[in-house]
Scaffold this motif. Structure first.
Motif, PDB file in Angstrom:
ATOM      1  N   TYR A  39      76.147  43.467  48.420  1.00 47.81           N
ATOM      2  CA  TYR A  39      75.057  43.915  47.545  1.00 47.81           C
ATOM      3  C   TYR A  39      74.756  45.404  47.724  1.00 47.81           C
ATOM      4  O   TYR A  39      74.628  46.143  46.754  1.00 47.81           O
ATOM      5  CB  TYR A  39      73.812  43.071  47.841  1.00 47.81           C
ATOM      6  N   ALA A  47      80.117  37.342  45.569  1.00 47.39           N
ATOM      7  CA  ALA A  47      79.151  38.413  45.318  1.00 47.39           C
ATOM      8  C   ALA A  47      79.852  39.653  44.779  1.00 47.39           C
ATOM      9  O   ALA A  47      79.348  40.331  43.875  1.00 47.39           O
ATOM     10  CB  ALA A  47      78.378  38.748  46.592  1.00 47.39           C
ATOM     11  N   CYS A  57      76.476  32.198  45.014  1.00 41.97           N
ATOM     12  CA  CYS A  57      75.428  33.193  44.799  1.00 41.97           C
ATOM     13  C   CYS A  57      75.335  33.540  43.317  1.00 41.97           C
ATOM     14  O   CYS A  57      76.284  33.326  42.557  1.00 41.97           O
ATOM     15  CB  CYS A  57      75.677  34.455  45.630  1.00 41.97           C
ATOM     16  N   PHE A  61      75.962  38.410  52.264  1.00 42.07           N
ATOM     17  CA  PHE A  61      75.662  38.780  50.878  1.00 42.07           C
ATOM     18  C   PHE A  61      75.205  40.237  50.805  1.00 42.07           C
ATOM     19  O   PHE A  61      75.652  41.009  49.953  1.00 42.07           O
ATOM     20  CB  PHE A  61      74.584  37.846  50.315  1.00 42.07           C
ATOM     21  N   CYS A  89      68.099  37.411  43.425  1.00 40.83           N
ATOM     22  CA  CYS A  89      69.343  36.893  43.980  1.00 40.83           C
ATOM     23  C   CYS A  89      69.122  35.468  44.463  1.00 40.83           C
ATOM     24  O   CYS A  89      68.078  35.156  45.039  1.00 40.83           O
ATOM     25  CB  CYS A  89      69.800  37.764  45.143  1.00 40.83           C
ATOM     26  N   CYS A  93      78.981  41.271  41.176  1.00 44.33           N
ATOM     27  CA  CYS A  93      78.607  42.681  41.014  1.00 44.33           C
ATOM     28  C   CYS A  93      79.534  43.395  40.038  1.00 44.33           C
ATOM     29  O   CYS A  93      79.088  44.230  39.241  1.00 44.33           O
ATOM     30  CB  CYS A  93      78.582  43.384  42.373  1.00 44.33           C
TER      31      CYS A  93
END
Length: 140
Positions: A91, A50, A115, A87, A76, A54
């Motif tokens: 996030y 994740a 993910c 997660f 997601c 990002c």
């Protein structure tokens, strides 16, 4: 429509663009945790992947001239929905403006990713008061 592509983010693993801009919105294709330098998934955990997803999103947003503050909606995907809290820890570091979001469990993701995050960005500044706002205000 305008294609957005940067060599600083992972290249598409299929027949699609990193992002497309059209009519005031930017639509980012789903990003998984591919390290753009190695071309491989970064890490073995949801948080590690994740984090890289990002970073990839940030790179594409920057290439288009925007930041996370302009994100209005994310979708997601998690291969293990029990990793939801793990997660979310990653996030929430990036999506501090708390855009609208859907998060779903899926059977599998490309390249065995854990993910994936897709993003919609508002590109043009919205007027503070519109006729639609005035109409909607009567509903609340």
């Amino acid at each position: 429509m305008e294609k957005i592509n940067t060599a600083l983010a992972p290249q598409a693993v299929g027949p699609y663009s990193q992002a497309m801009a059209t009519k005031g919105y930017l639509f980012l294709s789903g990003q998984i945790g591919i390290n753009p330098t190695s071309g491989k998934l970064e890490g073995q955990t949801v948080s590690e992947q994740a984090e890289q997803a990002c970073k990839n999103i940030k790179t594409i947003l920057t290439a288009a001239g925007y930041g996370f503050d302009r994100v209005v909606k994310t979708t997601c995907f998690l291969t293990d929905i029990s990793a939801f809290a793990e997660f979310n820890t990653v996030y929430e570091k990036y999506f501090t403006s708390k855009p609208a979001r859907s998060c779903v469990g899926v059977a599998a993701l490309p390249l065995g990713a854990l993910c994936e995050i897709e993003v919609i960005v508002e590109c043009k500044k919205r007027d503070t008061t519109t006729e639609e706002d005035e109409t909607l205000s009567g509903l609340f």
